[in-house]
Design a protein around this motif. Sequence first.
Motif, mmCIF file in Angstrom:
data_model
loop_
_atom_site.group_PDB
_atom_site.id
_atom_site.type_symbol
_atom_site.label_atom_id
_atom_site.label_comp_id
_atom_site.label_asym_id
_atom_site.label_seq_id
_atom_site.Cartn_x
_atom_site.Cartn_y
_atom_site.Cartn_z
ATOM 1 N N VAL A 151 -33.885 -30.743 36.934
ATOM 2 C CA VAL A 151 -33.243 -30.387 37.694
ATOM 3 C C VAL A 151 -31.631 -30.563 37.691
ATOM 4 O O VAL A 151 -30.780 -31.097 36.611
ATOM 5 C CB VAL A 151 -33.654 -31.495 39.591
ATOM 6 C CG1 VAL A 151 -32.175 -31.438 40.257
ATOM 7 C CG2 VAL A 151 -34.624 -31.013 39.985
ATOM 8 N N LEU A 152 -30.187 -29.790 38.300
ATOM 9 C CA LEU A 152 -29.451 -29.777 37.542
ATOM 10 C C LEU A 152 -28.508 -30.138 38.762
ATOM 11 O O LEU A 152 -27.966 -29.789 39.822
ATOM 12 C CB LEU A 152 -28.771 -28.399 37.287
ATOM 13 C CG LEU A 152 -29.181 -28.413 35.590
ATOM 14 C CD1 LEU A 152 -29.246 -26.554 35.738
ATOM 15 C CD2 LEU A 152 -29.359 -29.519 34.508
ATOM 16 N N ASP A 153 -27.804 -31.222 38.532
ATOM 17 C CA ASP A 153 -27.378 -31.408 39.947
ATOM 18 C C ASP A 153 -25.350 -31.467 39.503
ATOM 19 O O ASP A 153 -24.917 -32.318 38.160
ATOM 20 C CB ASP A 153 -26.650 -32.772 40.784
ATOM 21 C CG ASP A 153 -28.448 -32.635 41.184
ATOM 22 O OD1 ASP A 153 -28.202 -31.867 42.535
ATOM 23 O OD2 ASP A 153 -29.349 -33.196 40.790
ATOM 24 N N GLY A 154 -23.942 -31.281 40.408
ATOM 25 C CA GLY A 154 -22.388 -31.803 39.909
ATOM 26 C C GLY A 154 -22.543 -31.250 41.254
ATOM 27 O O GLY A 154 -22.540 -30.702 42.318
ATOM 28 N N PHE A 180 -32.111 -20.171 25.548
ATOM 29 C CA PHE A 180 -32.252 -20.229 27.043
ATOM 30 C C PHE A 180 -31.207 -20.951 28.196
ATOM 31 O O PHE A 180 -31.957 -22.447 27.008
ATOM 32 C CB PHE A 180 -34.049 -20.193 27.471
ATOM 33 C CG PHE A 180 -33.881 -20.616 29.325
ATOM 34 C CD1 PHE A 180 -33.887 -19.581 29.976
ATOM 35 C CD2 PHE A 180 -34.347 -21.791 29.348
ATOM 36 C CE1 PHE A 180 -34.323 -20.040 31.548
ATOM 37 C CE2 PHE A 180 -34.112 -21.920 31.099
ATOM 38 C CZ PHE A 180 -34.431 -20.838 31.394
ATOM 39 N N ARG A 181 -30.562 -20.848 28.711
ATOM 40 C CA ARG A 181 -29.845 -21.475 28.995
ATOM 41 C C ARG A 181 -29.146 -21.243 29.959
ATOM 42 O O ARG A 181 -29.334 -20.738 30.778
ATOM 43 C CB ARG A 181 -28.702 -21.881 27.635
ATOM 44 C CG ARG A 181 -28.630 -21.989 26.563
ATOM 45 C CD ARG A 181 -26.865 -22.044 26.456
ATOM 46 N NE ARG A 181 -27.373 -22.473 24.352
ATOM 47 C CZ ARG A 181 -27.043 -21.758 23.820
ATOM 48 N NH1 ARG A 181 -26.376 -20.696 24.119
ATOM 49 N NH2 ARG A 181 -27.234 -21.803 22.710
ATOM 50 N N VAL A 182 -29.542 -22.639 31.291
ATOM 51 C CA VAL A 182 -29.378 -22.530 32.283
ATOM 52 C C VAL A 182 -27.694 -23.201 33.322
ATOM 53 O O VAL A 182 -27.335 -24.795 31.743
ATOM 54 C CB VAL A 182 -30.274 -23.230 33.437
ATOM 55 C CG1 VAL A 182 -29.475 -23.412 34.868
ATOM 56 C CG2 VAL A 182 -31.457 -22.092 33.605
ATOM 57 N N HIS A 193 -26.481 -27.622 42.596
ATOM 58 C CA HIS A 193 -28.153 -27.603 42.520
ATOM 59 C C HIS A 193 -28.365 -26.684 42.358
ATOM 60 O O HIS A 193 -28.597 -25.622 42.904
ATOM 61 C CB HIS A 193 -28.609 -28.407 43.997
ATOM 62 C CG HIS A 193 -29.630 -29.014 44.066
ATOM 63 N ND1 HIS A 193 -30.595 -29.692 43.248
ATOM 64 C CD2 HIS A 193 -30.530 -28.178 44.393
ATOM 65 C CE1 HIS A 193 -31.406 -29.757 44.371
ATOM 66 N NE2 HIS A 193 -31.864 -28.932 44.188
ATOM 67 N N GLN A 194 -29.489 -26.871 41.227
ATOM 68 C CA GLN A 194 -29.970 -26.266 40.508
ATOM 69 C C GLN A 194 -31.585 -26.152 40.021
ATOM 70 O O GLN A 194 -31.923 -27.443 39.749
ATOM 71 C CB GLN A 194 -30.082 -24.645 39.354
ATOM 72 C CG GLN A 194 -31.369 -24.125 39.636
ATOM 73 C CD GLN A 194 -30.595 -22.651 38.768
ATOM 74 O OE1 GLN A 194 -29.227 -22.493 38.403
ATOM 75 N NE2 GLN A 194 -30.865 -21.654 37.508
ATOM 76 N N VAL A 195 -32.408 -26.002 40.758
ATOM 77 C CA VAL A 195 -34.294 -26.397 40.046
ATOM 78 C C VAL A 195 -34.640 -25.714 38.820
ATOM 79 O O VAL A 195 -34.242 -24.307 39.285
ATOM 80 C CB VAL A 195 -35.045 -26.790 41.070
ATOM 81 C CG1 VAL A 195 -36.395 -27.189 41.120
ATOM 82 C CG2 VAL A 195 -34.515 -27.868 42.165
ATOM 83 N N VAL A 196 -34.755 -26.306 37.790
ATOM 84 C CA VAL A 196 -35.585 -25.981 37.124
ATOM 85 C C VAL A 196 -36.769 -25.490 36.575
ATOM 86 O O VAL A 196 -36.496 -26.335 36.225
ATOM 87 C CB VAL A 196 -35.159 -25.195 35.712
ATOM 88 C CG1 VAL A 196 -36.131 -24.267 34.306
ATOM 89 C CG2 VAL A 196 -33.486 -25.020 36.033
ATOM 90 N N ASP A 197 -37.747 -24.754 36.438
ATOM 91 C CA ASP A 197 -39.537 -25.091 36.889
ATOM 92 C C ASP A 197 -40.381 -23.412 36.527
ATOM 93 O O ASP A 197 -40.676 -22.906 37.165
ATOM 94 C CB ASP A 197 -40.487 -25.573 37.674
ATOM 95 C CG ASP A 197 -41.506 -26.244 38.038
ATOM 96 O OD1 ASP A 197 -41.971 -26.016 36.726
ATOM 97 O OD2 ASP A 197 -41.982 -26.923 38.413
ATOM 98 N N GLN A 198 -40.365 -23.714 35.271
ATOM 99 C CA GLN A 198 -40.797 -22.165 34.482
ATOM 100 C C GLN A 198 -40.949 -22.136 33.330
ATOM 101 O O GLN A 198 -40.761 -23.445 32.577
ATOM 102 C CB GLN A 198 -39.793 -20.786 34.861
ATOM 103 C CG GLN A 198 -38.105 -21.662 33.800
ATOM 104 C CD GLN A 198 -37.043 -20.180 33.846
ATOM 105 O OE1 GLN A 198 -36.094 -20.188 35.031
ATOM 106 N NE2 GLN A 198 -37.658 -19.221 33.794
#
Length: 303
Positions: A151-154, A180-182, A193-198
């Motif tokens: 999870v990314l949170d700012g 690969f970058r997010v 807010h972004q959830v990364v699950d892949q």
Amino acid sequence: MRHRLALLPLALVGLPALAAELGQQNLGATGALVSSCAGMATGAFPIEGDLFDWLPGKSNCNAASTTTPGQQLATSGAYDQATPSVQADSHGSASYGSVGMYAHFRANASAGFAAAESTAGWTDTWTLMPANSAQIGQNAVLSFSIHLDGVLDGLPTGNSYTRIGTQVWLNNAAAGGQTFRVQGQGQGGFPFHQVVDQDVSFSVTVQLGTPFELGIFSRASAGTAGAGPNWFSEASSDFASTLTWQGVSGVTVGGNAIAYTLSSQSGIDWNVPYAPVPEPSVALLLSGGLLALARRRRCISIR
């Protein structure tokens, strides 16, 4: 079905090597590492696997490496500054086939580019031997994947960034296009807010029958996106139990799948996905429980 990475017996089993900060260049032909840092940086984004861009004398880093498959590494780093206020921390874990990274910071932007980051990864020397010996020496495309989960949170105050990145390395060089970058920013009333699950797929070109070094390195980072004004920023990049090897998906020559065998210097069978090796204490409890159950059944049968 998930399979365990197969391990061959190793002649030597040692303690992890400790250092202030480590990168891809610190590993030899085989090894895993984790490096966790926090402090004041230049604001640049070094490629995953390279050392971070810390200002001299203004960071705290701890790192560890190992060449023992199955050995678990863990590190942490923290940096605190009273004026202008900076609080940053990170931690990470690593073994062959699985790494975790976490970074968090809160700072007054007038301090400069405060940051926290954790880098982790592994490299191993592979040899792909084709079933058809006539194909030895030909170029082949090796395809594989990893699973990334976090999870990314700012926060919507100030101007912060939060980022996760993964880079494939081939023969001690970053493989072109295999990244690969997010990334996102929290700023001025707008949170990120972004959830990364892949699953993330990669492919590299190698020569059949010739050893090559293949590495996977990832970094979770969070920090000040714009230095100067007297406001606070805060962000986190939480991939603490994140990146796992998913196995080889295919080897092709001229677009056609081929039969092959894979060997590695570590003794790991990278064809199959990573699965954690039970801790010795857990294994003993399991074996003890099974033994007790077997004895109980034997007693029942005797009666």
